[in-house]
Design an enzyme around this catalytic site. Sequence first.
Site, PDB file in Angstrom:
ATOM      1  N   CYS A 179       7.877  -7.220   0.490  1.00  0.00           N
ATOM      2  CA  CYS A 179       7.180  -6.193  -0.263  1.00  0.00           C
ATOM      3  C   CYS A 179       5.780  -6.670  -0.585  1.00  0.00           C
ATOM      4  O   CYS A 179       4.921  -5.874  -0.894  1.00  0.00           O
ATOM      5  CB  CYS A 179       7.955  -5.892  -1.544  1.00  0.00           C
ATOM      6  SG  CYS A 179       7.645  -4.276  -2.216  1.00  0.00           S
ATOM      7  N   HIS A 350      14.312   0.043  -2.557  1.00  0.00           N
ATOM      8  CA  HIS A 350      13.315  -0.838  -3.169  1.00  0.00           C
ATOM      9  C   HIS A 350      12.062  -0.050  -3.541  1.00  0.00           C
ATOM     10  O   HIS A 350      11.558  -0.158  -4.666  1.00  0.00           O
ATOM     11  CB  HIS A 350      12.978  -1.967  -2.196  1.00  0.00           C
ATOM     12  CG  HIS A 350      11.958  -2.929  -2.711  1.00  0.00           C
ATOM     13  ND1 HIS A 350      12.288  -4.176  -3.206  1.00  0.00           N
ATOM     14  CD2 HIS A 350      10.601  -2.848  -2.800  1.00  0.00           C
ATOM     15  CE1 HIS A 350      11.196  -4.810  -3.587  1.00  0.00           C
ATOM     16  NE2 HIS A 350      10.154  -4.022  -3.335  1.00  0.00           N
ATOM     17  N   GLU A 351      11.539   0.737  -2.597  1.00  0.00           N
ATOM     18  CA  GLU A 351      10.316   1.490  -2.863  1.00  0.00           C
ATOM     19  C   GLU A 351      10.563   2.590  -3.888  1.00  0.00           C
ATOM     20  O   GLU A 351       9.693   2.887  -4.712  1.00  0.00           O
ATOM     21  CB  GLU A 351       9.772   2.084  -1.561  1.00  0.00           C
ATOM     22  CG  GLU A 351       9.523   1.067  -0.457  1.00  0.00           C
ATOM     23  CD  GLU A 351       8.651  -0.108  -0.904  1.00  0.00           C
ATOM     24  OE1 GLU A 351       7.809   0.067  -1.809  1.00  0.00           O
ATOM     25  OE2 GLU A 351       8.824  -1.214  -0.358  1.00  0.00           O
ATOM     26  N   HIS A 354      10.160   1.137  -7.218  1.00  0.00           N
ATOM     27  CA  HIS A 354       8.776   1.096  -7.699  1.00  0.00           C
ATOM     28  C   HIS A 354       8.380   2.434  -8.307  1.00  0.00           C
ATOM     29  O   HIS A 354       7.703   2.479  -9.346  1.00  0.00           O
ATOM     30  CB  HIS A 354       7.829   0.742  -6.556  1.00  0.00           C
ATOM     31  CG  HIS A 354       7.863  -0.710  -6.169  1.00  0.00           C
ATOM     32  ND1 HIS A 354       7.906  -1.720  -7.096  1.00  0.00           N
ATOM     33  CD2 HIS A 354       7.835  -1.317  -4.946  1.00  0.00           C
ATOM     34  CE1 HIS A 354       7.918  -2.894  -6.480  1.00  0.00           C
ATOM     35  NE2 HIS A 354       7.882  -2.677  -5.169  1.00  0.00           N
ATOM     36  N   HIS A 360       8.997  -6.399  -9.272  1.00  0.00           N
ATOM     37  CA  HIS A 360       9.719  -7.403  -8.490  1.00  0.00           C
ATOM     38  C   HIS A 360      10.440  -8.395  -9.396  1.00  0.00           C
ATOM     39  O   HIS A 360       9.976  -8.718 -10.491  1.00  0.00           O
ATOM     40  CB  HIS A 360       8.751  -8.148  -7.575  1.00  0.00           C
ATOM     41  CG  HIS A 360       8.245  -7.303  -6.444  1.00  0.00           C
ATOM     42  ND1 HIS A 360       7.097  -7.610  -5.740  1.00  0.00           N
ATOM     43  CD2 HIS A 360       8.724  -6.160  -5.892  1.00  0.00           C
ATOM     44  CE1 HIS A 360       6.903  -6.694  -4.805  1.00  0.00           C
ATOM     45  NE2 HIS A 360       7.881  -5.807  -4.888  1.00  0.00           N
TER      46      HIS A 360
END
Length: 909
Positions: A179, A350-351, A354, A360
């Site tokens: 990332c 994961h995105e 965000h 993280h």
Amino acid sequence: MAARPLPVSPARALLLALAGALLAPCEARGVSLWNQGRADEVVSASVGSGDLWIPVKSFDSKNHPEVLNIRLQRESKELIINLERNEGLIASSFTETHYLQDGTDVSLARNYTVILGHCYYHGHVRGYSDSAVSLSTCSGLRGLIVFENESYVLEPMKSATNRYKLFPAKKLKSVRGSCGSHHNTPNLAAKNVFPPPSQTWARRHKRETLKATKYVELVIVADNREFQRQGKDLEKVKQRLIEIANHVDKFYRPLNIRIVLVGVEVWNDMDKCSVSQDPFTSLHEFLDWRKMKLLPRKSHDNAQLVSGVYFQGTTIGMAPIMSMCTADQSGGIVMDHSDNPLGAAVTLAHELGHNFGMNHDTLDRGCSCQMAVEKGGCIMNASTGYPFPMVFSSCSRKDLETSLEKGMGVCLFNLPEVRESFGGQKCGNRFVEEGEECDCGEPEECMNRCCNATTCTLKPDAVCAHGLCCEDCQLKPAGTACRDSSNSCDLPEFCTGASPHCPANVYLHDGHSCQDVDGYCYNGICQTHEQQCVTLWGPGAKPAPGICFERVNSAGDPYGNCGKVSKSSFAKCEMRDAKCGKIQCQGGASRPVIGTNAVSIETNIPLQQGGRILCRGTHVYLGDDMPDPGLVLAGTKCADGKICLNRQCQNISVFGVHECAMQCHGRGVCNNRKNCHCEAHWAPPFCDKFGFGGSTDSGPIRQADNQGLTIGILVTILCLLAAGFVVYLKRKTLIRLLFTNKKTTIEKLRCVRPSRPPRGFQPCQAHLGHLGKGLMRKPPDSYPPKDNPRRLLQCQNVDISRPLNGLNVPQPQSTQRVLPPLHRAPRAPSVPARPLPAKPALRQAQGTCKPNPPQKPLPADPLARTTRLTHALARTPGQWETGLRLAPLRPAPQYPHQVPRSTHTAYIK
């Protein structure tokens, strides 16, 4: 520990367990037999239950059962997997979009996709409480199996119909990526953005937001390169995208977040926006396309682009932080870096994290992760590879809680429309579908006392079973707050009294002034330079003077700019846009508080009058998946009536907030749906009539009014009850005062004899007779005129005080005799209130006083009254008691017996 064998007796199971602990130490340590072979496990699959198992050859593409039990077997080892179709994965408004050769888009509704059947399942491994399974049966068995802290991938073998490969996820072919962010940036866009709410509200809002299920209405787009990599098979690409969403939904369920797929789109003819190896440019191009093209035709909360392009460096994804539900930044890009959809699913999760505000997981944050690093770790690790992470860490949970409390995700609390689940309707899938009154799951897992789990109907006397506006199986009253405002730009929601669900979250229109904060609302958040400085530098930080923004951001380098032009070049800020570039602060901590990889960039600017100004900026050594946290956030006030948009200082008139507010007649504000949110006592939609406040979107504001009305009614009832009780206690006194003491006009003029004579009372008939004789002997001209009866009665009140003794009073010759008319006498003063003196001389002197006339006239027939008076004088004592009573109200004077009667005559004047 080996896989659980077939059911045996408890005694035999205990012996086997003890033998296993002694003879197989590796198994006792929790190492699965499925992981001991170096090569891939080849297993056979069968479906069924109990003793009846049928080998899996192929699944009918149109018939996928709601509940499925699969047994994976190799030699003496077996796993039994219990699966249920993931009914909530696909919304009723789900559409599939592709394009014709001429660029015309073709959107197919759910009725078309139901032909393919719903073939996506969630479940668990029987006998392992901490296990998780996410499988697809669209083209054989394919998916993820997690148990004993190990992750396995199940894939079909090309050479056999019922033979499958089961191998550890770490052996999955993938491109190891990063990332790119190796710093801790907790709450860059959220921390201290708003004034801290009260502790009571913070606790209540935290409980509500965490307890309530959040729904992300997601659209996944595949670019043209992804379409080509999948063999230009349109149906294969669509199934792959849905399978990715199925995995992501499984990852987010422990966070009480559901992924609801509302659409998939495949760019099979050409890319609709520029997609290149530069992830930064590709991200912003995709976000612009989403805002301008996708949002107007498809309502959704978030969109993710799955690309077949290999990005530069090690980047495999990129997304803005804390941007969920925003129109311009709620999305991300994902590189499909693995043959198995699981790889892209982990990156997309994961995105998406965000977008939720998650940062993280780094060592300095001290995060707790259920999965060891060598087994994949957690989803928000900065670097991902194989084995793939499957769970979220404690830091991710905390970041999510903080973001929700700050007002992020205002669009996540509305339940997507579910008329009928994709693939068919089913009682027990926890979705209330058409024809169902409630759905609390299967009967063995239902904990809702208002719902009948067998029939999905409400129990007797129950009105509702689900929703924030349902309490004790009854609807909450209209005006009950079901979701309070989370910040100065958010609006509260209230129950309508007709639905168990809380209305969808709404907030102030973009460009509206923040309450108690010098700023403007944007996407439901109030952004200011001061709050961002506190976020970067801690308490005590404040924005630097304007000259710092102008000098530093005009350089166009990594330390002062108005954003990136490409991955390696930066844009210079114009003078008017300087406050929309890199933020410049003063004060605060000695170094940035956002993470270990953030450094301070200090610039000294000389002044013309002497001295210098210290400007403090921030530079963070980022990867490529997140924007620069040192840039001024969109929506921040840059001048009076202006905010930062696209790194430019623009007038708030572009939002049309003033035009929208004018329709509210000064009695309300405009919400994000361009509807008036009225003050209490004014009715929507235009706040021009009396009503209960609120809006057509958020329900009526009636809680305070209801309380006031209820209290008023209760007080009134209590007062009436108290008054009634007092009246009841005093009823006899009130009746005597109201009814027994009232006299007519004639009775008020009469002299009523007391009912019981006082002690020492002497009969007054003799005096009355004596006076009567005197009256008889009085010359006629001394009497008052015939037409004036007042003198007679008034003189009677003065002199005739008691009844005469019948023995001493001579009887009149005839009862029909009429007294001669009396002449008018001189007016005398009022009768004295005390008894007359005993001496006759004094009595005669007092007789010259003329009494006051009565207040009301006497009856018009004085002659008849005179006749009746004569008859009364002639009555006997016995007759006198029942006859006309003319005794005055005061005691009669005492006359001496020695007064000669022949020498006195009482004149009535």
